[in-house]
Scaffold this motif. Sequence first.
Motif, PDB file in Angstrom:
ATOM      1  N   GLU A  18       0.925  -0.979   0.261  1.00  0.00           N
ATOM      2  CA  GLU A  18      -0.042  -0.061  -0.008  1.00  0.00           C
ATOM      3  C   GLU A  18       1.266   1.199   0.155  1.00  0.00           C
ATOM      4  OE1 GLU A  18      -2.939  -0.338   2.968  1.00  0.00           O
ATOM      5  OE2 GLU A  18      -4.204  -1.621   2.289  1.00  0.00           O
ATOM      6  N   ILE A  24     -10.557   5.347  -3.972  1.00  0.00           N
ATOM      7  CA  ILE A  24      -9.777   4.257  -5.309  1.00  0.00           C
ATOM      8  C   ILE A  24      -8.858   4.503  -5.774  1.00  0.00           C
ATOM      9  CG2 ILE A  24     -10.533   2.101  -6.258  1.00  0.00           C
ATOM     10  CD1 ILE A  24     -13.218   1.618  -5.580  1.00  0.00           C
ATOM     11  N   GLY A  51      -5.415   4.130  -3.716  1.00  0.00           N
ATOM     12  CA  GLY A  51      -5.649   2.454  -3.993  1.00  0.00           C
ATOM     13  C   GLY A  51      -4.209   2.303  -4.002  1.00  0.00           C
ATOM     14  N   ASP A  52      -4.336   0.918  -4.785  1.00  0.00           N
ATOM     15  CA  ASP A  52      -3.189  -0.015  -5.477  1.00  0.00           C
ATOM     16  C   ASP A  52      -2.911   0.665  -6.623  1.00  0.00           C
ATOM     17  OD1 ASP A  52      -1.074  -1.812  -6.176  1.00  0.00           O
ATOM     18  OD2 ASP A  52      -2.532  -3.115  -5.951  1.00  0.00           O
ATOM     19  N   ALA A  65      -3.380  -0.670 -10.167  1.00  0.00           N
ATOM     20  CA  ALA A  65      -4.339  -1.067 -10.481  1.00  0.00           C
ATOM     21  C   ALA A  65      -6.001   0.296 -10.595  1.00  0.00           C
ATOM     22  CB  ALA A  65      -5.239  -2.109  -9.985  1.00  0.00           C
ATOM     23  N   ARG A  66      -5.466   1.513  -9.335  1.00  0.00           N
ATOM     24  CA  ARG A  66      -6.556   1.679  -8.931  1.00  0.00           C
ATOM     25  C   ARG A  66      -7.480   2.825  -9.779  1.00  0.00           C
ATOM     26  NH1 ARG A  66      -2.417   5.716  -5.486  1.00  0.00           N
ATOM     27  NH2 ARG A  66      -1.564   6.698  -7.623  1.00  0.00           N
ATOM     28  N   ALA A 122      -9.595   0.436 -12.184  1.00  0.00           N
ATOM     29  CA  ALA A 122     -10.541  -0.580 -11.298  1.00  0.00           C
ATOM     30  C   ALA A 122     -11.864   0.898 -10.699  1.00  0.00           C
ATOM     31  CB  ALA A 122      -9.868  -0.694  -9.488  1.00  0.00           C
ATOM     32  N   ASP A 147     -12.131  -6.048  -8.429  1.00  0.00           N
ATOM     33  CA  ASP A 147     -11.094  -5.117  -8.659  1.00  0.00           C
ATOM     34  C   ASP A 147     -11.012  -3.847  -7.701  1.00  0.00           C
ATOM     35  OD1 ASP A 147     -10.178  -6.736 -10.744  1.00  0.00           O
ATOM     36  OD2 ASP A 147     -11.694  -4.967 -12.592  1.00  0.00           O
ATOM     37  N   THR A 191      -9.866  -5.127  -4.449  1.00  0.00           N
ATOM     38  CA  THR A 191      -8.365  -4.975  -4.335  1.00  0.00           C
ATOM     39  C   THR A 191      -7.594  -3.808  -4.250  1.00  0.00           C
ATOM     40  OG1 THR A 191      -9.102  -7.310  -6.001  1.00  0.00           O
ATOM     41  CG2 THR A 191      -6.927  -7.042  -5.412  1.00  0.00           C
ATOM     42  N   ALA A 192      -8.091  -3.211  -5.410  1.00  0.00           N
ATOM     43  CA  ALA A 192      -7.093  -1.903  -5.646  1.00  0.00           C
ATOM     44  C   ALA A 192      -7.389  -0.855  -4.287  1.00  0.00           C
ATOM     45  CB  ALA A 192      -7.777  -1.076  -7.256  1.00  0.00           C
ATOM     46  N   ARG A 213      -8.120 -10.240  -3.076  1.00  0.00           N
ATOM     47  CA  ARG A 213      -8.795 -10.878  -4.487  1.00  0.00           C
ATOM     48  C   ARG A 213     -10.389 -11.778  -4.055  1.00  0.00           C
ATOM     49  NH1 ARG A 213      -8.318  -8.212  -9.066  1.00  0.00           N
ATOM     50  NH2 ARG A 213     -10.012  -9.252 -10.716  1.00  0.00           N
TER      51      ARG A 213
END
Lengths: 573, 480
Positions: free
Chosen positions: A194, A241, A245-246, A249-250, A253, A324, A327-328, A391
């Motif tokens: 993160e 997000i 987020g990550d 992928a954010r 997502a 998604d 996870t993100a 996930r």
Amino acid sequence: MALMLVFAAALPAAGALAVWGLRRRPYAHWVGAGAAGLAFAAIALLPVGRGSGAWLAADGKLTGGWWHQLSIAWAPSLHLEFSLAVDGISWTLALLTALLGVLCCIHNAVGAEQRAADLLGADRTASGPLQGAPGTVATGGPSPAAGGAVGAPAGSAASDPLGVPAGSVETGFPSPAAAQVHGVPAGAAGDGRESPEWRSPVLTALLLAVQAASTLVFLADNLVLFFIAFEAVLLPMWAIIHRYGDPAARRRAAAKFALFTVAGSLLMATGLFVAVADTGTADLGAIILLGGVGNDVSLLVFALLAIGFAVKAPLWPLHSWLPDAHTAAPTVGSVLLAGVLLKLGTYGLIRVAGGLAPDGAADAAPVLAVLAATGIVVAGLVCLRLPEIKRLIAYSSVGHMGFVVLAFAAGTEAGVRAALFGNLAHGLVTPLLFFLAGALKARTHTGSLGALGGLRLAAPALAGLLGFAALASLGLPGLAGFWGEAFTVYAAAERGGAWLALAAAAAFGAFLAAAYLLRMLRRVSHGPVAPAAIGIGDVSAAEAAVWAPLVAGTLLLGLVPGPLLTLLAEGIL
Amino acid sequence: MRVQAIDHAAMLPLYLASAAAVLALFAGRLAKAAAMAGLAAAAVAAVAVGLGPDRATFAVGDWHSYVADDAAMGAAALFAGLAVLVAALSGRQTGEYWFLLTASAAGGIALAGARDLITLLVAVETLTLPLYVLVARPGRDGAEAGTTFLIASVTSSATALMGAALLYAASGTVHLAGLGPGLGGAHPGLTAAGAALLLSGLAFKLAAAPLHAWAPLVLERAPLPVATYLASASKLGGAVAVTWVVFFGLSDVASAGLVIAVLSVASIAVGNLGALVQRRTVPLLAWSGVAHAGYALAPLAVIMTAAGREQAGPAASAAFAYAVFFVLLEAGAFAALTAVRPAAGSVLAEGTPADRAGGHGPGGRIAELAGLWKAAPLPAAVLLFSVVGLAGLPPALAGTFAKVAVLEVLASSAVWLAVVVAAGAVVGLAYYLPLARALLIGRAGPAPRRYAVAVALAGLAVAAVSLAPQVVLDFTELSR
């Protein structure tokens, strides 16, 4: 007491503004936690002096039913009134929302303080060589190692859009070091874990905004207000997000989340307005009491509403945004998504869609039930193969929500209660799982099941809690997850005929849930200690304090389900 | 023949705006002050007349050519107010600029009160004619924009006039109130052709498909204050003209509903698809404006069906309300954009070399707005609020209320169109969110800080209707 309804929604909103305004102050997080705490207190006070739950006719208007209600005219031309009301069903969900809001704010505040302490430590080690040899500043600056160690988090924090890097202000960070690494591309520091900027007070402000809007959804007694509150959740959650987020992928997502949600909520709005046009009022309680909309539009209203809520719930096959987004999203984002946003969908489905169009709901029940049962089985099968822990938990939500929808579709009294109960249980257990997964990822910097192992030896308390949450999630008797799922299967089987097959599918799904959760535990907790898990810290006191209410709630609902079931039975449906 | 008395009170806002225009032409250095004061007085007068009893004048029998009811005076106040905003955003300009702007606003005020086809079309022309000059910045691009606008406008005026002529031939009257009864026994083909031509021609002002193509090009290349006017007051003119014609004149004509439905669906589809691929700010807003024209027209389409024709009043009110919320949001967005873009100099004099050299207009790329939040918080906040409102999302409730108003009407009479509107709004999110994101994220470049008061007032207006939408919904409620 009715004023508490306003406080419940207004306090988090005011808190969001206050935190945002004070985002440069070190105590901003605690202001947010305080606002959330006050909102929790306001909601907790609502049962005091509640109405009997019986409807009374006075002056040609129906009153009662709700514990408390309050109504302020806003835009009569649009049938919009700022009218709030609460009963057993909405109170429990609002309480859950406020609880999770408080926990998320405290989680952020504690995280920010730890970060400040870490930075202070790193700052001292980094400035050591500088003070010892001032000549190096002019030529080469501090040693690359020290600059990198300090600079990476500061660089990404400095690219924070809304706020100023919390850590740097709190610790009195030397500004040349921050400027030096300003060019570090955003996200460079966040590879695989993160990104540190999730501790920004702006995130707390966004969380409070989500909390305020969600509370308003649960308490709204006016359909137009319900729609507006439902829409108001979108932007802050998108920002959470998208921004925190990550990094990998954010963006995608967040965009997916926003488009799915808006598509769903606008279809839902159309359904709501068809109902308003048909009944001539936008008063949710009144429409439910009158038996919903007319027969000719009932199925249309239910279909539009159900599609809208099914996106949010989510119901297979409209669930694809959820894994998604979960996870993100940062940990607190996932917690709110699972604990609050999904509940908006199920609450809407059960109370609004079921209440406005009971005939349509009865007609559409088989379709809904088949989709729900398919979702349960599909989610179970997918989870068996998923390699990533967040996930996996996200996908398991699809299964749990499938149970809720199946129970609602069964339509019997046991079914609706099972749906409401399972809904709340999921709101306690899955956020706990996300907190634990977040803690695990923060320690090991990986969420991959293949790279984890031996948590039992490395961090026994964390492994124990993870085991507890997993068992609660798979529906072990005595824990919260059990009652909802068991009664779902019972309610579906009670209908007989083809419903027996759906009940069997749901039971098979519960079996799959046991299989994939135990697989996760085996990979994460057992076996030799994986390299990533070597030397990680166990549960800290602050973490234990944040998670304790969720653990206690899970145990309480599992061991003493009676009072909650009574409360839910009083609700207006 | 009896000479009828003219109700001068009803005409007061129009008198004031016209006087301001004349004054601006001869006031020399005080032209800007004269124009702004006169327009502000016209706005105040419109509000005052609107708060009083409904007035009407120029009667033929029971039919009036000029009406000063709540809706007309609300629209008139809005025209004057938007023109004041544009004037405040314009900086230093020559005297003719103020005359042209004020004359156009006077055309808008006349349009708001118009209740017969001749007055209406003349008012639309008065609103549009001065813009031919204003959009043409010096240089090749400006000339191209001006020519495009001129040709498109003349074509659509001719189309509208032809439609009006056919409707006159069919009904024997040009009064909107007389069209309904007059068309009762008319040839349906003639009525349909007249309605189609008239409405398509008027939809040009609203930049609704298929006469939308001028808008992105002209807005992009026009000076930003003029683009602000085109996107707000001029579009409001189109919405008012179409709504008045449909509600007061053609609300019993099913084919008019069909025409509107086609225009609406085409606009939603074309506008959203066009906006998706834009990388420059003004064309993005212009294309999305085409989609918004479609949303504004959508409620009027319910008169296609017999059930919908009973809903004509609420439907027209929803269309008008949507247009009002929409132009306020557009005005907010364009005002903020004008404030943060480099000054283009005098509109009617020589442009800066940069203006003439580049192939693009003064609005710039979306990427150039990156980090605006840090560089210029006030315009960025207003722009962000307006963009979120155009996307229809809370907390910018003005846009949400607009959407609710439209969907409430469509849900009761034309659910399929509600689904089309919803689908369009979803696509809209795909381009509004990146625009909003660009404002917040990124390294800030230098941004000029100008027109703070004007931008703040535009922001306040949008915020005010977000909190108290009933102010708008009260005057947009149409009644015959």
